[in-house]
Scaffold this active site. Structure first.
Site, PDB file in Angstrom:
ATOM      1  N   THR A 260     -21.414 -15.095 -33.418  1.00  0.00           N
ATOM      2  CA  THR A 260     -20.420 -16.149 -33.165  1.00  0.00           C
ATOM      3  C   THR A 260     -19.079 -15.606 -32.705  1.00  0.00           C
ATOM      4  O   THR A 260     -18.260 -16.354 -32.183  1.00  0.00           O
ATOM      5  CB  THR A 260     -20.155 -16.973 -34.442  1.00  0.00           C
TER       6      THR A 260
ATOM      7  N   HIS B  53       7.599 -14.721 -26.490  1.00  0.00           N
ATOM      8  CA  HIS B  53       6.313 -14.190 -26.935  1.00  0.00           C
ATOM      9  C   HIS B  53       6.491 -12.878 -27.694  1.00  0.00           C
ATOM     10  O   HIS B  53       5.839 -12.656 -28.716  1.00  0.00           O
ATOM     11  CB  HIS B  53       5.363 -14.011 -25.758  1.00  0.00           C
TER      12      HIS B  53
ATOM     13  N   CYS C  68     -20.410 -10.369 -31.647  1.00  0.00           N
ATOM     14  CA  CYS C  68     -21.410 -10.642 -32.679  1.00  0.00           C
ATOM     15  C   CYS C  68     -22.036 -11.991 -32.348  1.00  0.00           C
ATOM     16  O   CYS C  68     -21.853 -12.494 -31.243  1.00  0.00           O
ATOM     17  CB  CYS C  68     -20.814 -10.594 -34.091  1.00  0.00           C
TER      18      CYS C  68
ATOM     19  N   HIS D  87       0.307 -14.625 -23.685  1.00  0.00           N
ATOM     20  CA  HIS D  87       1.205 -15.070 -24.758  1.00  0.00           C
ATOM     21  C   HIS D  87       1.158 -14.201 -26.004  1.00  0.00           C
ATOM     22  O   HIS D  87       2.168 -14.049 -26.688  1.00  0.00           O
ATOM     23  CB  HIS D  87       0.880 -16.510 -25.162  1.00  0.00           C
TER      24      HIS D  87
ATOM     25  N   ASP E 166     -22.611  -6.193 -33.241  1.00  0.00           N
ATOM     26  CA  ASP E 166     -23.624  -6.130 -34.291  1.00  0.00           C
ATOM     27  C   ASP E 166     -24.945  -6.534 -33.647  1.00  0.00           C
ATOM     28  O   ASP E 166     -25.023  -6.709 -32.422  1.00  0.00           O
ATOM     29  CB  ASP E 166     -23.242  -6.990 -35.506  1.00  0.00           C
TER      30      ASP E 166
END
Length: 142
Positions: free
Chosen positions: A67, A134, A65, A98, A8
């Site tokens: 954050t 996993h 973006c 994992h 973004d």
């Protein structure tokens, strides 16, 4: 490797640096936008990368973006997607080993370009462990 990438407005500058880095390593990059720093809606761009992953147009994805939180939340709403928000190298390595994450999310306002490129490299270079524990855990939510 084919990498689908989008951002973004908050991640635009870092996306350009990541694309340049990926190109220098010989990866094929699908740039799904955005195309500048004007305010835009991150879910639209997250969807473009999740579509590329689910349609097998790309091997892995990267979403950026401000954050990384919004992108990871939007991407993880899509079936078949395991998007991991990583702001350190250890998390990038662990989520591939994992969780077999198929999309890396980062926050451009959280990590600088140098660290971001190390995270990208680690994410792309680390294979899934294929350990039974996993695989079993992933199958519980896939």
């Amino acid at each position: 490797m084919i990498i689908s990438i989008a951002c973004d407005h908050g991640g635009y500058e870092l996306k350009l640096e990541v694309i340049e880095h990926l190109n220098s390593l010989g990866h094929t990059v699908i740039d799904n936008g955005c195309e500048g720093t004007a305010s835009c809606d991150y879910p639209i761009y997250a969807k473009s990368v999740t579509d590329d992953i689910n349609e097998k147009k790309a091997d892995l994805g990267i979403l950026i973006c401000g954050t990384g939180i919004g992108m990871s939340m939007a991407a993880n709403k899509v079936e078949g997607i395991r998007a991991a928000l990583c702001h350190d190298v250890f998390s990038a390595k662990a989520t591939r080993e994992h969780n077999n994450a198929n999309i890396l999310c980062m926050g451009a306002r959280v990590v600088g370009p140098g660290l971001a490129l190390m995270i990208v490299d680690t994410f792309l270079e680390t294979p899934f462990s294929n350990e039974e524990r996993h695989i079993r855990r992933i199958s519980m939510y896939s």
